[in-house]
Scaffold this active site. Structure first.
Site: not given
Ligand code: NDP
Ligand code: 2IT
Length: 444
Positions: A126, A166
């Site tokens: 990561k 992420d």
């Molecule tokens: P994005 O940046 O696309 O979206 C994140 C969302 O969560 C936004 O709505 C953001 O609001 C909100 N957010 C982030 N930080 C905070 C905080 N500290 N407090 C409140 N709201 C918050 O990220 P993802 O959707 O990609 O990721 C979301 C989660 O999923 C994370 O935990 C990530 O690690 C996990 N994840 C992502 C994957 C992926 O493929 N993208 C795969 C597996 C897990 P704002 O816009 O206002 O910051």
């Molecule tokens: O938390 C996760 O699994 C991710 N942000 C996606 C990682 C990836 O390599 O696609």
């Protein structure tokens, strides 16, 4: 003292002020207790757990860039290459002001087990930065991404370490990073995933984490005699994971009624309008107030609150520790019967225990959000064979992977007499494969 407790104490002593990392390690080690205690001497002699909790390599570097006013800005860059026993390091890059080494280590540690659960050959890693893409111009984001890769390119590659998106890292950021990697190395290779479709990205990668979350949730419900159809779902977040979770939930006949960002949340009893949400978040990069302004059925509230809404299923898809004990109590009081994590470690340990004690079906993120990284691995396969698969092909592989993950953790939980404890099932199933590969490869 038992080996598991000794190693946990060691982690706390050696990694001070990294509470998220301690939390992630504690949850995994607690689940592994029964497995480790069965062969404690062997694991102890090989220092298997010490090796598992110690990253193979941790990179911290300076990321200087020039903002639109001509001012030089300096951020910290991180990449933690945690474990390569079963494949090249694989995991996303988080760009958020809260990022520090402890957060990247917790995410990298979780990634080891998640990637193992996918059944695909990917190790755990990561990275990220305390850079905040919010409010920055495209040129500023490009300047940051190029500077970040100017250092990181030395340590990544299609067969060594393959970063992805992420929080804060989406298609725009991956594009700038890929361009700079190619310029520096001259290599057109699958070094990053989540790429645009015109330069090696995979169809369905954008949707994969959210879709995968729903495929697994549907299977978990089915195996517990429930149906997802017509169920009311509370979702947090309004980013990549949340948007496509909401979209797939609607396709499966459920009714998602909430979403949130870091400033407020939406309750839309008519069901979230995905096209509008995408317009507000993906196109305009605006706040959720704009969603409420355009949608008469929606209420906007400042602050935190999605878990106070009555729902059958809760899908936390924003960030770590966003669902605490108080939230869990509200969910149980409102008769929520299933929680599946879209984010990484969004539920605190106390909240998880409370939900499990109250017979709420609970699936941990390392299983339920594995669809994103699994599809990244499918993107790597397509890049290696220089072919691209159809949306349908990728989506059906994703679904098969998610259903298999659920059965693997369900079986592992049953085998170790913890039927229905999917946290234990996920940690045990993920661990066993990595431990076997580490043991087979000797002391490295
Ligand atoms: P994005 O940046 O696309 O979206 C994140 C969302 O969560 C936004 O709505 C953001 O609001 C909100 N957010 C982030 N930080 C905070 C905080 N500290 N407090 C409140 N709201 C918050 O990220 P993802 O959707 O990609 O990721 C979301 C989660 O999923 C994370 O935990 C990530 O690690 C996990 N994840 C992502 C994957 C992926 O493929 N993208 C795969 C597996 C897990 P704002 O816009 O206002 O910051
Ligand atoms: O938390 C996760 O699994 C991710 N942000 C996606 C990682 C990836 O390599 O696609």
């Amino acid at each position: 003292m038992s080996y598991v407790d000794e190693v946990f104490d060691l982690v706390v002593a050696k990694n001070p002020a990294q509470p998220e990392f301690h939390q992630a390690v504690k949850e995994v080690l607690e689940s592994l207790r029964v497995v480790i205690e069965a062969e404690e001497e062997k694991y102890r002699k090989d220092a298997l757990l010490e090796r598992l909790v110690t990253p193979e390599r941790q990179l911290i570097f300076r990321v200087p860039w020039v903002d639109d006013k001509g001012q030089v800005q300096v951020n910290n860059g991180y990449r933690v290459q945690f474990n390569s026993a079963i494949g090249p390091y694989k995991g996303g890059l988080r760009l958020h002001p809260s990022v520090n080494l402890g957060i990247i280590k917790f995410l990298g540690f979780e990634q080891i087990f998640k990637n193992s659960l996918t059944g695909l050959p990917i190790g755990g890693g990561k990275g990220g930065s305390d850079f905040d893409p919010k409010g920055k111009s495209d040129r500023e984001v490009m300047a940051f991404c190029q500077s970040f890769i100017n250092e990181l390119y030395k340590y990544i590659g299609a067969n060594t370490d393959v970063p992805a998106g992420d929080i804060g890292t989406g298609a725009r950021e991956i594009g700038y990073m890929y361009g700079q990697y190619k310029r520096l190395t001259g290599l057109y290779e699958g070094v990053l995933t989540g790429k645009g479709l015109s330069y090696g990205g995979s169809l369905a990668r954008t949707e994969a984490t959210g879709y995968g979350l729903l495929y697994l949730t549907e299977e978990m419900l089915k195996c517990n005699g429930r149906d997802i159809k017509n169920k009311v779902i509370a979702v947090s977040g309004a980013g990549n994971v949340a948007i496509y979770a909401i979209q797939k939930a609607k396709q499966l006949g459920a009714k998602p009624v909430t979403c949130s960002d870091s400033t407020g949340w939406i309750y839309d009893p008519a069901g979230i309008d995905v096209d509008l949400l995408k317009e507000v978040k993906e196109v305009k990069r605006a706040r959720l107030t704009e969603y409420a302004a355009a949608r008469p059925s929606a209420e906007y509230h400042e602050g935190k609150g999605v878990w106070s809404v009555a729902c059958d299923i809760a899908l936390p898809c924003a960030t770590q520790n966003e669902l605490d004990l108080e939230d869990a109590k509200m969910l149980v009081a409102n008769r929520c019967f299933a929680v599946a994590e879209g984010a990484n470690m969004p539920t605190t340990m106390e909240a998880t225990e409370y939900l499990q004690q109250n017979k709420v079906l609970f699936c941990p993120g390392k299983a339920s959000n594995a669809g994103g990284v699994a599809t990244s691995a499918l993107e790597m396969s397509q890049n290696s064979e220089r072919l691209s698969w159809t949306f349908k092909e990728v989506d059906s592989k994703l679904k098969e992977i998610m259903v298999n993950i659920f059965h693997n953790l369900d079986d592992a939980a049953k085998k170790y007499n913890m039927k229905g404890n999917y946290v234990a099932g996920a940690n045990i199933a993920g661990f066993l494969k990595v431990a076997e590969a580490m043991t087979a490869q000797g002391i490295v």
